[in-house]
Design an enzyme around this catalytic site. Structure first.
Site, short mmCIF file in Angstrom:
data_model
loop_
_atom_site.label_atom_id
_atom_site.label_comp_id
_atom_site.label_asym_id
_atom_site.label_seq_id
_atom_site.Cartn_x
_atom_site.Cartn_y
_atom_site.Cartn_z
N ARG A 52 0.84 -1.20 0.00
CA ARG A 52 0.00 0.00 0.00
C ARG A 52 0.87 1.25 0.00
O ARG A 52 2.01 1.21 0.45
CB ARG A 52 -0.88 0.02 1.25
CG ARG A 52 -1.66 -1.26 1.51
CD ARG A 52 -2.24 -1.23 2.92
NE ARG A 52 -2.90 -2.48 3.26
CZ ARG A 52 -3.39 -2.76 4.45
NH1 ARG A 52 -3.27 -1.87 5.44
NH2 ARG A 52 -3.99 -3.91 4.68
N ASP A 54 0.41 5.53 1.09
CA ASP A 54 -0.46 6.45 1.81
C ASP A 54 -0.94 7.60 0.93
O ASP A 54 -0.48 7.76 -0.21
CB ASP A 54 0.28 7.03 3.02
CG ASP A 54 0.49 6.02 4.12
OD1 ASP A 54 -0.26 5.02 4.17
OD2 ASP A 54 1.40 6.21 4.95
N ARG A 199 9.43 7.14 5.48
CA ARG A 199 9.21 8.54 5.87
C ARG A 199 9.80 8.85 7.24
O ARG A 199 10.31 9.95 7.48
CB ARG A 199 7.71 8.86 5.81
CG ARG A 199 7.17 8.88 4.38
CD ARG A 199 5.66 8.84 4.34
NE ARG A 199 5.07 9.98 5.02
CZ ARG A 199 3.75 10.11 5.27
NH1 ARG A 199 2.91 9.14 4.91
NH2 ARG A 199 3.31 11.18 5.89
#
Length: 246
Positions: A52, A54, A199
């Site tokens: 996935r 974001d 991140r």
């Protein structure tokens, strides 16, 4: 018997609430599945991806697969899907795969890149595709810090506290710093990544570059296995899922 199709897709994540389908939200998966349903005359077709991304995060080489009863030539799938997909999503390769191929579980290596715009002046053409960072950075300190991250570690400190995965051991094979004019690019290659891991790694390394942490602090953060010990989560718009290797 259904055929399994493997696709490589790029997308601009700016206008999406992430990759995964969510109720009443625009998602990349939702757009692709809607198109496949149209191509199958209303038959619901589900896709499975390598992972996935974001909200606001982009992909150059996301991979997904689906099963289909249609006998469309391989090279026609990307043409058919792209004719119906919005312009911020593009399938640039589609090919037949073995019946047991799985986009997520068969992946052996992933590459992410994070783009930082080193400027005190906002660039409207980069604002959705890089993190504007106006502060000076000690790149030698970042180079020293990243060495502590290479190898196999428990990355609990570098993943979101919301992460449900129990096994948080991952292997980071390479971290590289690339500079192109006013753009600093972090390149991460590993066998897998946790939720928000890249991140948080970037946010922590930027703190090292600003002198807020010493390079050796990275080792201490890893040992603590506590998200609160790491740095801030860098914004989503600078992140790209670059390539998935099988």
């Amino acid at each position: 018997m259904d055929m399994r199709i493997k696709c490589t897709v790029s997308y601009d994540g700016t206008g999406y609430s992430g990759y995964q389908v969510q109720p009443n939200k625009r998602t990349v998966q939702g757009e692709i599945e809607s198109v496949l349903t149209k191509l199958h005359k209303g038959q619901k077709i589900a896709i499975s991806a390598s992972g996935r991304t974001d909200a606001g995060v982009h992909a150059k080489g996301q991979v997904f697969h689906f099963d289909t009863p249609l006998r469309l030539p391989e090279d026609k799938w990307s043409v058919a899907m792209n004719s119906l997909l919005p312009p911020d999503i593009s399938v640039h390769k589609a090919e037949a795969a073995n019946a047991d191929f799985h986009a997520r579980f068969d992946a052996v290596e992933k590459e992410y890149r994070y783009f930082i715009h080193l400027s005190s002046v906002r660039d409207p053409f980069k604002r959705n595709y890089a993190y504007q960072f106006p502060y000076p950075l000690d790149l030698e300190a970042i180079e020293a810090a990243k060495k502590y991250l290479i190898g196999t570690h428990d990355f609990t400190s570098f993943c979101s506290a919301k992460t449900e995965i129990v096994d948080r051991v991952r292997t980071l094979k390479r971290i590289e710093l690339l500079q192109e004019d006013d753009m600093l690019i972090f390149r991460f290659v590993g066998n897998g990544f946790l939720y928000n891991m890249v991140r948080i790694l970037v946010g922590t390394l930027l703190e090292v570059g600003q002198g807020e942490r010493q390079p050796y602090h990275i080792m201490e953060v890893l040992e603590k296995r506590d998200r609160r010990s790491a740095g801030k989560t860098a914004p989503g718009q600078g992140l790209y899922l670059w390539e998935v290797r099988y």
